[in-house]
Design an enzyme around this catalytic site. Structure first.
Site, PDB file in Angstrom:
ATOM      1  N   MET A   1      -2.167   3.241   7.338  1.00 50.99           N
ATOM      2  CA  MET A   1      -2.210   2.250   6.258  1.00 50.99           C
ATOM      3  C   MET A   1      -1.649   0.926   6.768  1.00 50.99           C
ATOM      4  O   MET A   1      -0.623   0.900   7.459  1.00 50.99           O
ATOM      5  CB  MET A   1      -1.347   2.717   5.087  1.00 50.99           C
ATOM      6  CG  MET A   1      -1.843   4.000   4.497  1.00 50.99           C
ATOM      7  SD  MET A   1      -2.507   3.695   2.872  1.00 50.99           S
ATOM      8  CE  MET A   1      -3.023   5.337   2.427  1.00 50.99           C
TER       9      MET A   1
ATOM     10  N   VAL B   1       2.145   6.387   7.055  1.00 47.54           N
ATOM     11  CA  VAL B   1       1.260   6.996   6.040  1.00 47.54           C
ATOM     12  C   VAL B   1      -0.177   6.681   6.446  1.00 47.54           C
ATOM     13  O   VAL B   1      -0.486   5.535   6.819  1.00 47.54           O
ATOM     14  CB  VAL B   1       1.578   6.456   4.631  1.00 47.54           C
ATOM     15  CG1 VAL B   1       0.621   7.032   3.596  1.00 47.54           C
ATOM     16  CG2 VAL B   1       3.025   6.788   4.263  1.00 47.54           C
TER      17      VAL B   1
ATOM     18  N   GLY C   1       1.942   3.134   2.172  1.00 49.40           N
ATOM     19  CA  GLY C   1       2.987   3.173   3.210  1.00 49.40           C
ATOM     20  C   GLY C   1       4.266   2.499   2.714  1.00 49.40           C
ATOM     21  O   GLY C   1       5.369   3.047   2.823  1.00 49.40           O
ATOM     22  N   HIS C   2       4.117   1.295   2.147  1.00 48.80           N
ATOM     23  CA  HIS C   2       5.292   0.595   1.602  1.00 48.80           C
ATOM     24  C   HIS C   2       5.940   1.415   0.484  1.00 48.80           C
ATOM     25  O   HIS C   2       7.165   1.474   0.366  1.00 48.80           O
ATOM     26  CB  HIS C   2       4.885  -0.756   0.999  1.00 48.80           C
ATOM     27  CG  HIS C   2       4.346  -1.747   1.980  1.00 48.80           C
ATOM     28  ND1 HIS C   2       3.031  -2.138   1.980  1.00 48.80           N
ATOM     29  CD2 HIS C   2       4.947  -2.437   2.975  1.00 48.80           C
ATOM     30  CE1 HIS C   2       2.834  -3.026   2.925  1.00 48.80           C
ATOM     31  NE2 HIS C   2       3.977  -3.228   3.560  1.00 48.80           N
TER      32      HIS C   2
ATOM     33  N   HIS D   1       0.865  -1.183   0.000  1.00 46.58           N
ATOM     34  CA  HIS D   1       0.000   0.000   0.000  1.00 46.58           C
ATOM     35  C   HIS D   1       0.901   1.232   0.000  1.00 46.58           C
ATOM     36  O   HIS D   1       2.146   1.101  -0.062  1.00 46.58           O
ATOM     37  CB  HIS D   1      -0.934  -0.025   1.226  1.00 46.58           C
ATOM     38  CG  HIS D   1      -0.221  -0.273   2.516  1.00 46.58           C
ATOM     39  ND1 HIS D   1       0.667   0.616   3.050  1.00 46.58           N
ATOM     40  CD2 HIS D   1      -0.239  -1.341   3.366  1.00 46.58           C
ATOM     41  CE1 HIS D   1       1.144   0.140   4.187  1.00 46.58           C
ATOM     42  NE2 HIS D   1       0.625  -1.061   4.393  1.00 46.58           N
TER      43      HIS D   1
END
Ligand code: PAF
Length: 283
Positions: A182, A174, A34-35, A32
């Site tokens: 997330m 995030v 964040g990654h 997502h």
């Protein structure tokens, strides 16, 4: 973008130009935003970058969600390629833990609390797999999200104690527009549970506001969080914590650099979140 399950191929690509700096983004997939923020930072700060996708069985307890953990490899690879990642290591369990494998990497102290207390053995699996990934890729820098705050504390200790030759970089959480952090697990939430899942962010925001307004009794914060979660439909508190951000020991009086964190079961989905607050003056 090179995608391989093969350790030798990763090593060959990694050392093709020994002068290059490499960023590493370890993941369990189901990526997502964040990654992707970690991947973009790795790409920006290094000559080359490697992501890994491996749902590591040794960090899941038998009662955990290993089998139902989301697997979205094709989409993950597209997202990583778009972020500018150069190679992706996608090993199978047999590549990481072949017959006869029998080495553990145990970090003392900071693994016993919070997540460690409620998920015994979880961090032993994390430190085991991350040590292997560090040795396989030998990155210059490795990127982890602040959302897994305790994981970053444990891994910093691992890097320091075992002299891994890399910088561990912690990147901000995030969030969705309503504050929900997330997480790959958010996709398990029903529409109604998703609405109530904002209780984690709201509790943390209220805690930060109380501290800003002079609250210094840590128990009052833990209790406020417990009460707020208790009054939220579908939500059950696993723990609320106000701890030192160095050794994660629970505080009585709030001062200095602290980690406020909580774990909540929303429906059947286990969610975690935290705020790190630095430089709190005694009242
Ligand atoms: O944070 C995660 O996704 C995992 O714990 C990690 C670091 C990839 C190890 O399996």
């Amino acid at each position: 973008m090179l995608v391989t399950q093969n350790i030798t191929e990763i090593r060959q690509a990694r050392w093709a130009d020994p002068a290059s700096t490499w960023g590493l983004v370890p993941t369990m997939g189901a990526l997502h935003a964040g990654h992707i923020s970690l991947a973009e930072r790795a790409v920006a700060e290094n000559d080359k970058s490697c992501a890994t996708i491996f749902v590591n069985p040794t960090q899941f307890a038998p009662t955990d969600d290993l089998d139902k953990y989301p697997r979205t490899l094709e989409r993950d690879l597209e997202m990583l390629e778009q972020a500018g990642i150069n190679m992706v290591f996608t090993p199978t369990p047999a590549v990481m833990y072949p017959d006869g494998f029998g080495t553990r990497v145990l970090v003392d102290g900071v693994t016993d609390r919070l997540e460690g207390e409620h998920r015994p053995g979880h961090f032993d699996g994390v430190t085991q797999v991350v040590s292997k990934l560090f040795n396989i890729v030998q990155p210059t820098r490795a990127y982890f999200g602040q959302k897994d705050a305790q994981q970053t504390v444990v891994l910093k200790k691992l890097v320091r104690d075992l002299n891994f030759n890399l910088d561990l970089i912690v990147c901000p959480t995030v969030r969705e527009p309503d504050g929900l952090a997330m997480s790959s697990r958010n996709r398990y939430l029903s529409a109604e549970e998703r609405q109530h899942a904002t209780v984690l962010y709201q509790s943390l925001s209220q805690a930060a506001e109380m501290i800003e307004n002079g609250e210094r009794d840590a128990e009052n914060i833990r209790q406020m969080i417990a009460d707020k979660v208790k009054s939220t439909p579908h939500a059950e508190l696993i723990y609320s914590s106000v701890a030192s951000n160095l050794d994660l020991s629970e505080l009585e009086t709030i001062s200095g650099n602290i980690l406020i964190s909580l774990a909540v079961l929303v429906g059947d989905t286990r969610l975690i979140d935290n705020f790190m607050i630095d430089g709190i003056e005694p009242m």
